[in-house]
Motif scaffolding. Structure first.
Motif, PDB file in Angstrom:
ATOM      1  N   HIS A   1       0.857  -1.185   0.000  1.00  0.00           N
ATOM      2  CA  HIS A   1       0.000   0.000   0.000  1.00  0.00           C
ATOM      3  C   HIS A   1       0.893   1.235   0.000  1.00  0.00           C
ATOM      4  CE1 HIS A   1      -2.789   3.095   1.115  1.00  0.00           C
ATOM      5  NE2 HIS A   1      -2.269   3.230   2.330  1.00  0.00           N
ATOM      6  N   TRP A   2       0.605   2.184  -0.876  1.00  0.00           N
ATOM      7  CA  TRP A   2       1.396   3.406  -1.018  1.00  0.00           C
ATOM      8  C   TRP A   2       0.721   4.484  -0.165  1.00  0.00           C
ATOM      9  CZ3 TRP A   2       5.411   1.408  -3.457  1.00  0.00           C
ATOM     10  CH2 TRP A   2       5.185   0.316  -4.305  1.00  0.00           C
ATOM     11  N   HIS A   3       1.143   4.596   1.073  1.00  0.00           N
ATOM     12  CA  HIS A   3       0.416   5.346   2.092  1.00  0.00           C
ATOM     13  C   HIS A   3       0.433   6.853   1.794  1.00  0.00           C
ATOM     14  CE1 HIS A   3      -1.100   5.705   6.334  1.00  0.00           C
ATOM     15  NE2 HIS A   3      -0.747   6.948   6.080  1.00  0.00           N
ATOM     16  N   GLY A   4      -0.767   7.419   1.619  1.00  0.00           N
ATOM     17  CA  GLY A   4      -0.909   8.850   1.379  1.00  0.00           C
ATOM     18  C   GLY A   4      -0.816   9.262  -0.073  1.00  0.00           C
ATOM     19  N   ILE A   5      -0.588   8.308  -0.972  1.00  0.00           N
ATOM     20  CA  ILE A   5      -0.441   8.619  -2.392  1.00  0.00           C
ATOM     21  C   ILE A   5      -1.809   8.542  -3.076  1.00  0.00           C
ATOM     22  CG2 ILE A   5       0.656   7.951  -4.565  1.00  0.00           C
ATOM     23  CD1 ILE A   5       2.595   9.106  -2.503  1.00  0.00           C
ATOM     24  N   LEU A   6      -2.134   9.572  -3.862  1.00  0.00           N
ATOM     25  CA  LEU A   6      -3.378   9.592  -4.630  1.00  0.00           C
ATOM     26  C   LEU A   6      -3.197   8.753  -5.888  1.00  0.00           C
ATOM     27  CD1 LEU A   6      -4.193  13.413  -4.398  1.00  0.00           C
ATOM     28  CD2 LEU A   6      -4.975  11.579  -2.874  1.00  0.00           C
ATOM     29  N   LEU A   7      -4.072   7.769  -6.060  1.00  0.00           N
ATOM     30  CA  LEU A   7      -3.934   6.870  -7.210  1.00  0.00           C
ATOM     31  C   LEU A   7      -5.255   6.146  -7.438  1.00  0.00           C
ATOM     32  CD1 LEU A   7      -3.692   4.562  -4.966  1.00  0.00           C
ATOM     33  CD2 LEU A   7      -1.278   4.479  -5.517  1.00  0.00           C
TER      34      LEU A   7
END
Length: 620
Positions: free
Chosen positions: A106-112
């Motif tokens: 999980h790419w924490h805090g990344i908008l995607l």
């Protein structure tokens, strides 16, 4: 000559001294007396990441960890705003191994897009052993973030790393050095065994309970009557005011960039340099209080987003939060970076220095803090009524005196909760479409609670007078002679990016039962809860009420959380909102990302125990 038991903290510090680094056994080194290798840094737009098991040694014992490309922490990823990145993640874990076969990132805090978010069961199916998943997304932001597994307990076992997104344009501040300071907690227990212990012995690590000596001291300071009232109040709740965290240094070894305190991670500077330190709390369960004795720190970003500079001596960083600070070391060759846990049971330290091998004095851990009734949101608290027929009669508080006892009982018993109008409430999702900004109350300033908490064996406490307490740096940081950061000091360098008033309000209560180690929203664990539904494009307000005696960092995937001040005005944009006991805080959300998103407490074992919801953003 003294002899130490295996659990004695002095012995633990000794073996940590032998294991100054971490990823050592993997290289076949004969003993653990060498500093750990530096965390690798990978930059660009195209990456191959392999997740596998790795033997590690942080305490003098070789234990299995979960590594990315042979590294714990995982490599630091250096990306750039505006670019499209592709990350091929291969699962090299053994099927059915000790850390589970399926994995994820999980790419924490990344908008995607939702299918790139990395949450098995919501975003995708997870990555099976031997398979590779292709993540691809465009960076629409810059700043300091991190990444971690969202599968089982792999994050606790080492699958976490820093993610830095450099801005496309110039920044509003200058610096000559840039260091990541990734804080984490490690246990030699298997994470599954630790979770099992929490379910059966949740108070295992709470060894610093108050003593007869503490009673005598408090009676001398506060008076006998007040001290007796305080002890009766806590006794009635069957709780202890020293229980600030479920897991602490009795179990954990704390790390900076994968290195113990005696491993002495060092960030270099030259005289006259301004240094940017990117603090990331990548731990599973630990809030840290951070300071650098001899230096002030100027906070310039929170959760990756730029804020108006604020200079402090100390800050608390909740699990999953990030803070960027600037420091200008001068007058000496070395400074200690000191991070102690919220319960003051242990610490980790590193060094800023002009060359490797230097150290500065390490301060003593502060005295242990003691929770007060005020910390618990005590205009009154309801305890145990749910276990006695679900009433609001304060049954377990009988015998208490003064404002936190008899007067509370009288005010509560006079309320006719059966006559309350709940017509505008949808309790499955707690979507209170008809609520005003103040949320639910009894009309006399007392907090009301959802019907799902009533008579609920998974709820042992309710706060009746919660407040935002945005100007409170937190227990243990008040009036200690150092200027500590509070949320009220944080102001984004931009105005409210949406500008609309919220069209509706969702109120959620953070609930739990300490003795059962059960955690939830509104008394409903994740497995039984309906999704929260948002309409694509809408602006809404989320109000959180913490009905527990624990601090919960709450993370909403895919969407920003725009924290409000007490008047409802935009303050600061974050991806994780920390919720101390007895607080009620609100933030605005723009539902601008379609799909299924996780929403949960970022204390790993609280999430596993049920404090999680699914959010669905759907076309209207």
């Amino acid at each position: 000559m003294s002899i130490h038991s295996p659990g004695d903290p002095s012995r633990r510090r000794f073996v940590q001294g032998l294991a100054g680094g971490g990823v050592l056994a993997a290289f076949g080194w004969p003993h653990a007396g060498f500093a750990a290798p530096r965390v690798p840094v990978l930059a660009g737009t195209d990456f191959d990441l392999s997740i596998g098991e790795l033997p590690v040694n942080f305490t003098g014992r070789v234990r299995p960890g979960v590594a990315v490309n042979g590294s714990i922490p995982a490599p630091t990823l250096r990306l750039r705003e505006g670019t499209t990145v592709e990350l091929r993640v291969r699962n090299a874990l053994a099927a059915g191994g000790g850390h589970g076969g399926t994995t994820s990132i999980h790419w924490h805090g990344i908008l995607l897009p939702a299918n790139m978010d990395g949450v098995p069961g919501m975003s995708f199916d997870g990555i099976a052993p031997g398979e590779t998943y292709r993540y691809r997304f465009t960076l629409r932001q810059s700043g300091t973030y991190w990444y971690h597994s969202h599968s089982g307990f792999q994050e606790q076992a080492g699958l976490y790393g820093a993610l830095i997104v450099d801005p496309a344009g110039p920044e509003p501040f200058a610096y000559q050095r840039d260091h990541v300071v990734l804080l984490s907690d490690w246990t030699d227990l298997s994470p599954a065994a630790l979770y099992a212990r929490l379910k059966t012995m949740p108070g295992h690590d709470n060894t610093h309970k108050r003593t007869v000596g503490d009673f005598a001291r408090d009676a001398k300071r506060d008076g006998l009557a007040a001290t007796l009232r305080d002890r009766r109040a806590w006794g009635a709740m069957r709780m202890t005011p020293t229980d600030l965290s479920d897991v602490n240094a009795q179990t954990y070894t704390y790390l900076i960039n994968g290195t113990t305190a005696l491993g002495n991670w060092t960030g270099l500077f030259a005289p006259g340099d301004t240094v940017r330190l990117r603090f990331i709390n990548g731990s599973a369960m630990t809030h840290f209080d951070v300071r650098i004795p001899g230096l002030t720190m100027t906070v310039i970003a929170a959760d990756g987003q730029p804020v108006h500079p604020v200079t402090v001596d100390e800050f608390r960083i909740a699990v999953a939060e990030t803070f960027d600070v600037l420091v200008t070391p001068s007058g000496q060759d070395a400074f200690t970076i000191f991070a102690q846990d919220i319960g003051r049971t242990g610490y980790v330290s590193g060094t800023l220095a002009v060359r490797e091998g230097l150290r500065a004095p390490v301060p003593a851990v502060d005295p242990r803090p003691i929770l007060s009734m005020a910390d618990m949101g005590h205009g009154g608290m309801q305890h145990g009524g749910m276990a006695h027929g679900g009433g609001h009669a304060m049954a377990s508080m009988k015998g208490m005196e003064g404002g936190c006892g008899a007067s509370m009982q009288g005010s509560m018993q006079g309320m006719d909760h059966g006559a309350m109008d709940h017509g505008n409430m949808q309790h499955n999702g707690m979507q209170h479409d008809g609520m005003q900004h103040e949320g639910m109350d009894h009309g006399d300033g007392m907090q009301a609670h959802p019907a799902s908490e009533r008579g609920n064996p998974l709820v042992d406490m309710q706060t009746m007078a919660p407040t935002p307490r945005l100007d409170d740096p937190g227990i243990g940081l008040r009036d200690n002679g150092r200027k500590a950061l509070s949320y009220s000091m944080l102001r984004s360098r931009f105005d409210d990016p949406d500008g609309r008033d919220p069209g509706r309000t969702i109120e959620l209560h953070l609930t739990g039962h300490m003795e059962r180690f059960a955690w939830s929203f509104d008394g409903e664990p994740f497995a039984k809860a309906e999704p929260l539904r948002m309409n694509y494009g809408e602006r809404l307000r989320i109000v959180l009420v913490n009905d527990t005696m624990m601090t919960h960092p709450i993370h909403l995937h895919g969407l920003w959380s725009d924290l409000e001040d007490e008047a409802g005005a935009f303050m600061v944009r974050k991806h994780t909102i920390d919720m101390p006991p007895g607080t009620k805080r609100s933030y605005r959300v723009r539902a601008d990302a379609l799909g299924r998103w996780a929403y949960h407490c970022h204390l790993l074992y609280h999430m596993e125990a049920g404090m999680m919801r699914e959010v669905r953003v759907e076309e209207g």
